[in-house]
Scaffold this active site. Structure first.
Site, short mmCIF file in Angstrom:
data_model
loop_
_atom_site.label_atom_id
_atom_site.label_comp_id
_atom_site.label_asym_id
_atom_site.label_seq_id
_atom_site.Cartn_x
_atom_site.Cartn_y
_atom_site.Cartn_z
N LYS A 9 41.88 -34.12 108.41
CA LYS A 9 43.07 -33.31 108.63
C LYS A 9 42.74 -31.82 108.51
O LYS A 9 41.64 -31.44 108.10
CB LYS A 9 44.13 -33.74 107.60
CG LYS A 9 44.65 -35.18 107.82
CD LYS A 9 45.65 -35.56 106.74
CE LYS A 9 46.23 -36.96 106.98
NZ LYS A 9 47.20 -37.34 105.91
N TYR A 49 52.94 -40.17 114.06
CA TYR A 49 53.70 -40.42 112.83
C TYR A 49 55.10 -40.96 113.10
O TYR A 49 56.01 -40.78 112.28
CB TYR A 49 53.76 -39.13 112.00
CG TYR A 49 52.48 -38.84 111.23
CD1 TYR A 49 51.89 -39.82 110.42
CD2 TYR A 49 51.87 -37.60 111.30
CE1 TYR A 49 50.72 -39.56 109.71
CE2 TYR A 49 50.70 -37.34 110.59
CZ TYR A 49 50.13 -38.32 109.79
OH TYR A 49 48.99 -38.07 109.08
N ASN A 112 45.96 -34.36 101.70
CA ASN A 112 45.09 -35.47 101.29
C ASN A 112 43.89 -35.70 102.20
O ASN A 112 43.34 -36.80 102.27
CB ASN A 112 45.91 -36.73 101.03
CG ASN A 112 46.64 -37.22 102.27
OD1 ASN A 112 46.47 -36.68 103.36
ND2 ASN A 112 47.45 -38.25 102.11
N HIS A 115 43.17 -39.05 107.38
CA HIS A 115 43.99 -40.17 107.82
C HIS A 115 43.06 -41.32 108.20
O HIS A 115 41.97 -41.08 108.73
CB HIS A 115 44.82 -39.79 109.06
CG HIS A 115 45.42 -40.99 109.74
ND1 HIS A 115 46.60 -41.55 109.32
CD2 HIS A 115 44.98 -41.76 110.76
CE1 HIS A 115 46.85 -42.62 110.08
NE2 HIS A 115 45.89 -42.76 110.96
N GLU A 126 46.20 -46.28 117.56
CA GLU A 126 45.75 -44.92 117.27
C GLU A 126 44.46 -44.57 118.01
O GLU A 126 44.30 -43.44 118.48
CB GLU A 126 45.58 -44.76 115.74
CG GLU A 126 46.94 -44.76 115.04
CD GLU A 126 46.84 -44.80 113.51
OE1 GLU A 126 45.71 -44.76 112.97
OE2 GLU A 126 47.90 -44.88 112.86
P1 DAT Z 1 48.29 -42.96 104.40
O1 DAT Z 1 47.89 -41.60 104.95
O2 DAT Z 1 47.56 -43.27 103.12
O3 DAT Z 1 48.20 -44.07 105.41
P2 DAT Z 1 51.18 -43.12 104.77
O4 DAT Z 1 50.89 -43.72 106.09
O5 DAT Z 1 52.11 -43.84 103.86
O6 DAT Z 1 49.83 -42.83 103.96
O7 DAT Z 1 51.78 -41.65 104.98
C1 DAT Z 1 51.22 -40.80 105.96
C2 DAT Z 1 51.06 -39.43 105.37
O8 DAT Z 1 52.35 -38.92 105.03
C3 DAT Z 1 50.27 -39.39 104.06
O9 DAT Z 1 48.88 -39.29 104.28
C4 DAT Z 1 50.80 -38.15 103.42
C5 DAT Z 1 52.26 -38.13 103.86
N1 DAT Z 1 53.12 -38.73 102.82
C6 DAT Z 1 53.30 -40.03 102.58
N2 DAT Z 1 54.16 -40.22 101.56
C7 DAT Z 1 54.54 -38.99 101.17
C8 DAT Z 1 55.42 -38.47 100.17
N3 DAT Z 1 56.07 -39.30 99.35
N4 DAT Z 1 55.54 -37.13 100.06
C9 DAT Z 1 54.87 -36.30 100.87
N5 DAT Z 1 54.04 -36.70 101.84
C10 DAT Z 1 53.88 -38.01 101.99
MG MG Z 2 49.28 -44.46 107.10
#
Ligand code: DAT
Ligand code: MG
Length: 150
Positions: A9, A49, A112, A115, A126
């Site tokens: 990212k 997303y 973080n 992805h 994807e």
């Molecule tokens: P991952 O990236 O581990 O697959 P995810 O698909 O649940 O996680 O969410 C996609 C991204 O969205 C994640 O990398 C960071 C953001 N995100 C997820 N939950 C969040 C939250 N509670 N607050 C802020 N950002 C969040």
């Molecule tokens: Mg995810």
């Protein structure tokens, strides 16, 4: 063999972690099938997303992922989807285990670093979102039989 998609990212690119992230996957034995440095626009971010649309963090997430160049790669290997997810670590970086990418380089859920696709269906979707079939290189490395013998 499985194929999965990873994105370093914008924070990972800005912090100079593209090489470090790819190094981890390569030294694990995974193979890079495709690799690009791109700027994700709002339309691509919305498609990527789509499952998070409507959530409270959605707009911040789109602003973050579109904020600078990202490195996108298709990564292959046995059980690549789960292996890569486990190397990436927990979504909330403050809970990610040491030794994982997020656990070693990130502190917050909002920055973080990386992805990674989370299941066979999302991996296929994807990879297709970021790469044309002709971008995906089918090849064998001389080391492959030492990593995943038949
Ligand atoms: P991952 O990236 O581990 O697959 P995810 O698909 O649940 O996680 O969410 C996609 C991204 O969205 C994640 O990398 C960071 C953001 N995100 C997820 N939950 C969040 C939250 N509670 N607050 C802020 N950002 C969040
Ligand atoms: Mg995810």
């Amino acid at each position: 063999m499985e194929r999965t998609l990873i994105i370093v990212k914008p924070d990972g690119v800005q912090r100079g972690l593209v090489g470090e992230v790819l190094r981890r996957f390569e030294t694990r034995g995974l193979r890079v099938a495709a690799l690009r440095l791109i700027r994700i626009d709002r339309d691509l971010a919305a498609r990527h997303y789509a499952v998070h649309q409507g959530k409270p963090f959605y707009h911040g997430l789109v602003a973050y992922i579109t904020s600078g160049p990202v490195a996108v790669a298709a990564i292959e290997g046995p059980d690549a989807i789960q292996v890569v997810r486990r190397m990436v670590g927990a979504t909330r970086s403050n809970e990610a285990a040491p030794g994982t990418i997020r656990g070693d380089y990130a502190l917050t859920v909002g920055r973080n670093i990386i992805h990674a696709s989370d299941a066979p269906e999302t991996a296929a979707f994807e990879v297709d979102l970021y790469f044309a079939p002709s971008d995906l290189h089918a090849y064998e490395r001389a080391t492959d039989p030492w990593v995943f013998p038949n």
